[in-house]
Design a protein around this motif. Structure first.
Motif, short mmCIF file in Angstrom:
data_model
loop_
_atom_site.label_atom_id
_atom_site.label_comp_id
_atom_site.label_asym_id
_atom_site.label_seq_id
_atom_site.Cartn_x
_atom_site.Cartn_y
_atom_site.Cartn_z
N MET A 195 51.57 -153.52 -27.27
CA MET A 195 50.73 -154.54 -26.67
C MET A 195 49.26 -154.26 -26.93
O MET A 195 48.48 -155.17 -27.07
N GLN A 196 48.89 -152.99 -26.99
CA GLN A 196 47.49 -152.64 -27.16
C GLN A 196 46.90 -153.27 -28.43
O GLN A 196 45.75 -153.68 -28.44
N GLN A 197 47.69 -153.36 -29.52
CA GLN A 197 47.18 -153.93 -30.76
C GLN A 197 46.86 -155.42 -30.61
O GLN A 197 46.07 -155.96 -31.37
N LEU A 198 47.45 -156.10 -29.62
CA LEU A 198 47.16 -157.51 -29.37
C LEU A 198 45.87 -157.70 -28.60
O LEU A 198 45.29 -158.77 -28.60
N LEU A 199 45.43 -156.66 -27.93
CA LEU A 199 44.32 -156.77 -27.00
C LEU A 199 43.11 -155.98 -27.50
O LEU A 199 42.97 -154.80 -27.23
N HIS A 200 42.26 -156.66 -28.21
CA HIS A 200 41.05 -156.03 -28.74
C HIS A 200 39.86 -156.54 -27.93
O HIS A 200 39.49 -157.71 -28.02
N ILE A 201 39.29 -155.68 -27.13
CA ILE A 201 38.16 -156.03 -26.26
C ILE A 201 36.86 -155.81 -27.01
O ILE A 201 36.66 -154.76 -27.63
N GLU A 202 35.97 -156.79 -26.94
CA GLU A 202 34.62 -156.70 -27.51
C GLU A 202 33.68 -156.35 -26.36
O GLU A 202 33.24 -157.23 -25.63
N TYR A 203 33.39 -155.09 -26.19
CA TYR A 203 32.62 -154.64 -25.03
C TYR A 203 31.18 -155.13 -25.04
O TYR A 203 30.55 -155.22 -23.99
N ASN A 204 30.64 -155.47 -26.19
CA ASN A 204 29.24 -155.91 -26.28
C ASN A 204 29.10 -157.39 -26.57
O ASN A 204 28.06 -157.83 -27.03
N SER A 205 30.14 -158.18 -26.30
CA SER A 205 30.11 -159.60 -26.64
C SER A 205 29.35 -160.45 -25.65
O SER A 205 29.01 -161.58 -25.94
N GLY A 206 29.10 -159.92 -24.46
CA GLY A 206 28.46 -160.73 -23.43
C GLY A 206 29.48 -161.48 -22.57
O GLY A 206 29.12 -162.08 -21.57
N ILE A 207 30.73 -161.47 -22.98
CA ILE A 207 31.81 -162.10 -22.21
C ILE A 207 32.45 -161.00 -21.36
O ILE A 207 32.81 -159.95 -21.89
N PRO A 208 32.57 -161.23 -20.06
CA PRO A 208 33.15 -160.20 -19.20
C PRO A 208 34.52 -159.74 -19.71
O PRO A 208 35.31 -160.54 -20.20
N VAL A 209 34.77 -158.45 -19.58
CA VAL A 209 36.02 -157.85 -20.08
C VAL A 209 37.23 -158.53 -19.47
O VAL A 209 38.20 -158.82 -20.17
N TYR A 210 37.19 -158.83 -18.17
CA TYR A 210 38.36 -159.43 -17.53
C TYR A 210 38.66 -160.81 -18.11
O TYR A 210 39.82 -161.17 -18.30
N LYS A 211 37.62 -161.58 -18.44
CA LYS A 211 37.83 -162.90 -19.04
C LYS A 211 38.40 -162.77 -20.45
O LYS A 211 39.28 -163.53 -20.85
N GLN A 212 37.89 -161.80 -21.20
CA GLN A 212 38.43 -161.57 -22.54
C GLN A 212 39.91 -161.23 -22.46
O GLN A 212 40.72 -161.75 -23.23
N LEU A 213 40.26 -160.35 -21.53
CA LEU A 213 41.64 -159.90 -21.40
C LEU A 213 42.56 -161.04 -20.99
O LEU A 213 43.66 -161.19 -21.53
N ILE A 214 42.11 -161.88 -20.07
CA ILE A 214 42.90 -163.06 -19.67
C ILE A 214 43.15 -163.94 -20.89
O ILE A 214 44.28 -164.34 -21.17
N ASN A 215 42.09 -164.24 -21.64
CA ASN A 215 42.22 -165.10 -22.81
C ASN A 215 43.11 -164.49 -23.88
O ASN A 215 43.90 -165.19 -24.53
N LEU A 216 42.99 -163.18 -24.09
CA LEU A 216 43.83 -162.52 -25.09
C LEU A 216 45.31 -162.56 -24.72
O LEU A 216 46.16 -162.80 -25.58
N ILE A 217 45.61 -162.36 -23.45
CA ILE A 217 47.01 -162.40 -23.01
C ILE A 217 47.56 -163.82 -23.12
O ILE A 217 48.67 -164.03 -23.62
#
Length: 124
Positions: free
Chosen positions: A1-23
């Motif tokens: 699952m980790q390979q599906l979830l690539h977080i962009e820590y410096n994107s300006g988009i909160p991590v939790y929103k990125q993770l929701i969208n990725l899932i």
């Protein structure tokens, strides 16, 4: 699952929103299947190097959106896609937010609104 979830820590988009969208994207693309169990909170937090409370917030939001169902002591599982359908109003709201984010990020690279619009129209 980790390979599906690539977080962009410096994107300006909160991590939790990125993770929701990725899932949600992984579910819609059938990379995560109906009935599949998501990793435990602590394990996913460790894999992504984020706070466990952030993952808890993500799982709660996904449950509120009807994407997953949590069972006490058993875990969090992907639901059937028909339970995840967005209304036309919600789709429009999400598209507008995505488009505004795209324009905002494009400006940081000196890309104009017209450049973005022309690119999108060229893809249709």
């Amino acid at each position: 699952m980790q390979q599906l979830l690539h977080i962009e820590y410096n994107s300006g988009i909160p991590v939790y929103k990125q993770l929701i969208n990725l899932i949600i994207t992984a579910v819609n693309n059938e990379q995560l299947l109906i009935g599949e169990k998501l990793p435990p909170l602590r394990k996913l937090a460790e894999q992504l190097d984020i706070n466990v409370n952030t993952v808890a917030k993500v799982y709660k939001e996904l449950e509120l959106k009807g994407v997953v169902k949590s069972y006490a002591g058993k875990g969090c599982f992907i639901l059937k896609p028909e339970t995840q359908r967005l209304s036309t109003k919600d789709k429009s709201k999400h598209i507008e937010r995505l488009y505004n984010n795209l324009l905002s990020e494009a400006k940081s690279f000196s890309i104009t609104d017209d450049d973005v619009k022309n690119f999108i129209l060229g893809r249709l």
